[in-house]
Design an enzyme around this catalytic site. Structure first.
Site, PDB file in Angstrom:
ATOM      1  N   ASP A  36     -51.441-127.193 -24.636  1.00  0.00           N
ATOM      2  CA  ASP A  36     -51.231-128.301 -25.741  1.00  0.00           C
ATOM      3  C   ASP A  36     -49.729-128.785 -25.757  1.00  0.00           C
ATOM      4  OD1 ASP A  36     -52.022-129.777 -27.691  1.00  0.00           O
ATOM      5  OD2 ASP A  36     -51.940-128.392 -29.200  1.00  0.00           O
ATOM      6  N   ASN A  84     -62.269-133.812 -28.129  1.00  0.00           N
ATOM      7  CA  ASN A  84     -61.353-134.836 -27.467  1.00  0.00           C
ATOM      8  C   ASN A  84     -62.077-136.125 -27.153  1.00  0.00           C
ATOM      9  OD1 ASN A  84     -59.561-132.103 -25.471  1.00  0.00           O
ATOM     10  ND2 ASN A  84     -58.846-133.132 -27.697  1.00  0.00           N
TER      11      ASN A  84
END
Ligand code: IPE
Ligand code: IPE
Ligand code: MG
Length: 262
Positions: A36, A84
């Site tokens: 991330d 996502n």
């Protein structure tokens, strides 16, 4: 630079890392990375988010090699979640193209390092270019006997468990499985990770203290390591720091400390 052995790959550590503290006999069998912070890394440098994703791939390459040198059995990496898809279409398209492009470019590395690739997630649903390249990579690395690289793409823990429930229900309906015989092992055998050991160490970069729907079943007793470092800045030394932290943990699994008796 010669990166071909453990000694050369981990030569010249920064002053914050003492390699002599690393117990090479207790390296986690399965390390998992929630990669991330690509976007924030790029934004903080005045770059586009796409540049962040490109830089993130360079980090993944380094972590793959580092894990091979350390003798890790399985490295898994969260690359794209089922959530996502809600990002702007342009970013999704860019990521899908980048996955296909880099995967082809990195195949020589996977061959050289004897890495077998598997995918966690529904890769059937990916755009054609990406799906085809991934299927090609699966086929090309199938007989490799070294580390397993499990790439989580279009992966969600809840979707995975729901899929397992559906597959198990189908077997019950077909009469090949008795509901009484549905054990935890049977559930695990219907997950994307079937046959792989559970992660022992989960690393999340960029400081977020959450799982974001990652390996919900498999991380039941994983050790967590969170660093503020953005994924594109995460390197072999960050990985060693995570493993050193892991090696200090007292893993009790609901029992009593091994050191204090049982
Ligand atoms: C992780 O970086 C990569 C993917 C989720 C594809 P992010 O894109 O989430 O980066 P941040 O969290 O916005 O900084
Ligand atoms: C988790 O990161 C997914 C990946 C690293 C691929 P996200 O950036 O999507 O997670 P949230 O939205 O911060 O929870
Ligand atoms: Mg993020």
């Amino acid at each position: 630079m010669d990166d071909s052995t453990f000694e050369t790959f981990f030569a010249n550590p920064p002053s914050t890392i003492d390699m002599s503290l690393l117990d090479r006999a207790r390296i986690p069998h399965h390390i998992s990375c929630i990669m991330d912070g690509n976007g924030r890394w790029a934004t903080s440098r005045g770059l586009s988010r796409g540049e962040g994703h490109k830089a993130g791939i360079v980090s993944l390459r380094e972590i793959i090699t580092a894990c091979v040198r350390l003798g890790v059995d399985v490295l898994s990496a969260y690359a794209f979640s089922t959530e996502n898809w809600s990002r702007p279409q342009a970013e999704v398209n860019l990521l899908m193209h980048l996955f296909a492009k880099t995967f082809i470019e990195e195949l020589p590395l996977l061959h050289r390092e004897n890495v077998r690739v598997v995918f966690l997630g529904d890769i059937e649903a990916l755009p054609d270019e990406t799906r085809r390249v991934f299927e090609y990579g699966l086929e090309q690395t199938r007989d490799h006997t070294g580390m397993v690289l499990a790439l989580a793409v279009n992966y969600g823990g809840r979707a995975e468990i729901t899929r397992a429930a559906r597959l198990i229900a189908q077997r019950v309906q077909a009469g090949t499985l008795d509901p009484e015989d549905i054990t935890q092992d049977v559930v695990a055998d219907h997950l994307y990770t079937a046959g792989l050991p559970d992660p022992e160490l989960v690393i999340r970069t960029s400081g977020e203290l959450r799982l974001s729907n990652y390996l919900l079943w498999q991380v039941a007793y994983a050790e967590f390591y969170v660093t503020d470092t953005y994924w594109p800045d995460f390197d072999r030394w960050g990985l060693v720091d995570a493993i050193l932290s892991f090696q200090h943990r007292d893993r009790r699994f609901g029992g009593l400390s091994a050191a204090k008796g049982r």
